[in-house]
Design a protein around this motif. Structure first.
Motif: not given
Length: 243
Positions: A130-144
């Motif tokens: 789940l590192c940002p380079f693996d799933v870049p959409i996840f940090p964006l989702w968490l930032a909502q």
């Protein structure tokens, strides 16, 4: 005293129901999405449930067991002291759930169409995936905003509401059929019959410094207590309910 409660299934279907119950409890406990850790715990429970649901027919098994329990409860009408209106209401609830479950969508099937969940699930099983380079959409989702993330989580959990309600109802009714009795495990070992039972419920004091392991099936079971630390165990007093 600090009490610890355990539940042990006596058949494979009950084992699945208890696991489903535990996973729903984890999702519910982390529904607020207030911290990253809560989000990770929610998705871990959600994906574990999806994996479990893909391995077996939970809907079909629940429906059959609920109908079996309904017929059993119908036979209680002639027993003295039975609350007939409450019994009829429970039987009607069981009948409705047993009817709806097989006709509902396979649990979690709609999640496969969700691109975000699909991308996250693929990486969840990889160590450190789940590192940002693996799933870049996840940090964006968490930032909502938290309210937005919580609303999405509630929508996902809502897709499973029918199964969650049915699973909880069946387990609760099974649990209520057993009453706790104080028994003693001689030299940390106890065995007895369990004809027609679905699960065992145990309660013991944490100060005893031991935990139970259970083996058996519907007709007979054995409980052996093991120490947390290196110590010799004597007689163990605990509360047991056969459900």
């Amino acid at each position: 005293m600090n009490k610890i409660s355990y539940e042990f299934p006596l058949n494979e279907k009950c084992r699945t129901y208890l696991r489903v119950d535990n996973l729903f409890a984890q999702m519910q406990a982390n529904l607020a999405m207030a911290e990253t850790g809560q989000s990770l715990a929610f998705f871990k429970a959600l994906f574990d449930f999806m994996e479990l649901a893909e391995r077996c027919d939970i809907r079909g098994d629940l429906s059959k067991d609920m109908e079996r329990l309904r017929l059993k409860m119908q036979g209680w009408r002639e027993l003295p002291g039975v609350d007939i209106p409450k019994l009829d209401a429970l039987c009607a609830d069981l009948q409705q759930q047993a009817y709806l479950l097989p006709r509902s969508a396979r649990p979690g099937s709609r999640f496969k169409e969700d691109k975000f969940l699909g991308a996250l699930r693929q990486r969840f099983v990889i160590p450190g995936g789940l590192c940002p380079f693996d799933v870049p959409i996840f940090p964006l989702w968490l930032a909502q905003p938290q309210a937005w993330r919580q609303a999405q989580a509630e929508t996902w959990l809502g897709e499973l509401k029918l199964l969650q309600t049915a699973n909880s109802l069946l387990l609760d009714l099974w649990r209520e059929q057993g009453s706790f009795q104080t028994v003693t495990a001689k030299c940390a070992f106890y065995q007895d019959a369990a004809e027609g039972c679905e699960l065992l419920r145990l309660t013991l004091d944490a100060e005893l410094g031991c935990y139970p392991t259970v083996s058996g099936h519907r007709s007979r079971f054995a409980i052996r207590f093991l120490p947390l630390a290196d110590q010799r165990l004597g007689d163990i007093s605990f509360e047991l309910a056969r459900c």
